[in-house]
Design an enzyme around this catalytic site. Structure first.
Site, PDB file in Angstrom:
ATOM      1  N   LYS A  36     -12.369   5.640  -7.135  1.00 54.31           N
ATOM      2  CA  LYS A  36     -13.070   5.977  -4.884  1.00 54.31           C
ATOM      3  C   LYS A  36     -12.336   6.592  -4.186  1.00 54.31           C
ATOM      4  O   LYS A  36     -12.743   7.025  -3.577  1.00 54.31           O
ATOM      5  CB  LYS A  36     -12.901   4.259  -5.049  1.00 54.31           C
ATOM      6  CG  LYS A  36     -11.413   3.419  -4.844  1.00 54.31           C
ATOM      7  CD  LYS A  36     -11.667   2.120  -4.269  1.00 54.31           C
ATOM      8  CE  LYS A  36     -10.028   2.506  -4.310  1.00 54.31           C
ATOM      9  NZ  LYS A  36      -9.502   0.758  -4.177  1.00 54.31           N
ATOM     10  N   ARG A 131      -6.131  -9.325   1.201  1.00 55.12           N
ATOM     11  CA  ARG A 131      -7.467  -8.698   1.311  1.00 55.12           C
ATOM     12  C   ARG A 131      -8.459  -9.446   0.872  1.00 55.12           C
ATOM     13  O   ARG A 131      -9.197 -11.255   1.675  1.00 55.12           O
ATOM     14  CB  ARG A 131      -7.284  -6.932   0.384  1.00 55.12           C
ATOM     15  CG  ARG A 131      -7.991  -6.334   1.231  1.00 55.12           C
ATOM     16  CD  ARG A 131      -8.472  -4.949   0.712  1.00 55.12           C
ATOM     17  NE  ARG A 131      -8.748  -5.299  -0.937  1.00 55.12           N
ATOM     18  CZ  ARG A 131      -8.910  -4.068  -1.715  1.00 55.12           C
ATOM     19  NH1 ARG A 131      -8.165  -2.841  -1.388  1.00 55.12           N
ATOM     20  NH2 ARG A 131      -9.230  -4.573  -2.551  1.00 55.12           N
TER      21      ARG A 131
HETATM   22  C1  LIG Z   1      -8.935   0.240  -5.525  1.00 65.56           C
HETATM   23  C2  LIG Z   1      -9.393  -0.934  -6.446  1.00 65.56           C
HETATM   24  C3  LIG Z   1      -8.565  -0.465  -7.328  1.00 65.56           C
HETATM   25  C4  LIG Z   1      -7.416   0.572  -8.436  1.00 65.56           C
HETATM   26  O1  LIG Z   1      -6.726   0.040  -7.947  1.00 65.56           O
HETATM   27  P1  LIG Z   1      -5.532   1.267  -8.438  1.00 65.56           P
HETATM   28  O2  LIG Z   1      -4.324   0.735  -7.979  1.00 65.56           O
HETATM   29  O3  LIG Z   1      -6.245   2.461  -7.589  1.00 65.56           O
HETATM   30  O4  LIG Z   1      -5.230   0.997  -9.245  1.00 65.56           O
HETATM   31  C5  LIG Z   1      -8.977  -2.142  -8.070  1.00 65.56           C
HETATM   32  N1  LIG Z   1      -9.502  -3.095  -7.780  1.00 65.56           N
HETATM   33  C6  LIG Z   1     -10.140  -2.630  -6.745  1.00 65.56           C
HETATM   34  C7  LIG Z   1     -10.744  -4.609  -6.744  1.00 65.56           C
HETATM   35  C8  LIG Z   1     -10.116  -1.874  -5.524  1.00 65.56           C
HETATM   36  O5  LIG Z   1     -10.600  -2.190  -4.595  1.00 65.56           O
END
Ligand SMILES: *Cc1c(COP(=O)(O)O)cnc(C)c1O
Length: 363
Positions: A36, A131
């Protein structure tokens, strides 16, 4: 072209992915690569897949479209909670999503049934980061209702830490996750395929052996992209931190004072910045600014250069010791925030490089 550009060393991303996939595999964990922060860049996803990730996770359907259009045919999961207004598209286009709202699951159920599909979901539980996710007390009754929905299969339980509240993954909260999963399985007589306990913040806990065995799924973004665990942002052993390098050009280079002259009020962004008086310095203006990148997240590769600040179109450096000339390119390592913004900026050209095309290692 005069655009700033971001080089993407695909071999380093592949290497980072392989290093982390191997580590996770040794602990019985399957890795989903999260693209992402790159806006769903297809070459990045392909590099992660060459490095062995089992699937790709994305936060936006638009990014998933981009991946599909570029021929990435691996299963893609939607990591951001689906919008109620988007259930049709989600059920039509992805096989797995993370969820926490019953109305959305009902919509996904209807949409999946209309298409004769089964949509898999990982239910998210909030273990304190505040969150996304169900509050633990609500999990079993919620899952009971979700279980009754046709076209929906509960594939797992997940949690996300260290994102909003900065809560660190610990043996205690991971045990709690497993206990909740087992309570779900017992009370609803189902088997959860995935316990998705970690993102890049969980690597320390994993490597120290503190992750309970039943946690078998990791969603890794930053660790693969930037070679860091994310509780202290320490470089992860055996990975590269410089897969992404941002390059911008020097437009002006002048000796000027280090402190502004005259009466001072707010800057263009409503702040009153502080300036350290270091006498006259050589100031370099570069062709990148806040419109393109999170300026505070840039670290010049040349340690003699120092970022002083930025406006929408300029980045200003103290280049007193840098030996720069007008027209030179200056290279920066981006933080996660800087990467996210540069990757999604239309003004920053992306240059994915592989094999021969790479400019040589800087690490
Ligand atoms: C962005 C995201 C991740 C990845 O997180 P990193 O810290 O970049 O490894 C994993 N799970 C969810 C739900 C996310 O939104």
């Amino acid at each position: 072209m005069t655009h700033p550009y971001l080089t993407i060393d695909l071999d380093k991303i592949e290497h980072n992915a392989r290093t982390l996939v191997d580590l996770c595999r040794a602990h019985g964990i399957e890795v989903m690569g999260v693209t992402k922060a790159t806006g769903g860049h297809p070459e990045v996803a392909k590099a992660m897949l060459r490095g062995g990730v089992a699937s790709i996770g994305e936060s936006r359907l638009e990014h998933i479209h981009r991946l599909r259009d570029a021929g990435v045919d691996t299963p893609c999961a939607l990591l951001r909670l689906p919008a109620l207004s988007g259930v049709e598209e989600v059920a039509a286009e992805v096989g797995l999503s993370l969820n926490s709202e019953l109305a959305v699951l009902e919509g996904l159920s209807r949409a999946a049934c209309e298409r004769g599909r089964v949509h898999e979901v990982i239910l998210m539980v909030d273990l304190g980061d505040l969150r996304e996710g169900l509050w633990p007390d609500d999990l079993v009754p919620f899952a009971g209702e979700a279980l009754a929905l046709p076209g929906i299969r509960i594939a797992g339980l997940g949690t996300n830490l260290a994102c909003l509240g900065g809560v660190v993954p610990s043996e205690a909260n991971m045990r709690r996750l497993v206990a909740l999963a087992e309570e779900l399985e017992r009370s609803l007589d189902l088997e959860l395929r995935w316990i998705s306990g970690m993102n890049s913040s969980g690597l320390d806990l994993l490597a120290s052996g503190g992750l309970p065995h039943r946690v078998n799924h990791a969603r890794l973004g930053e660790a693969i992209l930037l070679g860091r665990e994310t509780t202290h942002r320490r470089p992860w052993p055996g990975t590269f931190q410089d897969a992404f390098v941002l390059h911008a050009e020097v437009l002006e280079l002048k000796r000027k004072p280090s402190v502004p002259l005259g009466e001072r009020a707010e800057d263009a962004f409503g702040h009153l910045p502080a300036f350290e008086d270091r006498g006259e310095i050589l100031r370099a203006l570069l062709n990148i600014g806040r419109e393109d990148v999170y300026v505070e997240g840039l670290t010049p590769l040349d340690g003699r250069l120092k970022v002083l600040g930025g406006s929408s179109g300029y980045l200003v450096l103290d280049a007193t010791a840098g030996g720069l000339r007008v027209g030179d390119r200056v290279a920066f390592l981006p933080s996660y925030s800087a990467l996210l913004q540069a990757m999604t900026s239309v003004n920053v050209e992306k240059r994915p490089l592989r094999g021969q095309e790479r400019e040589g290692s800087i690490a």
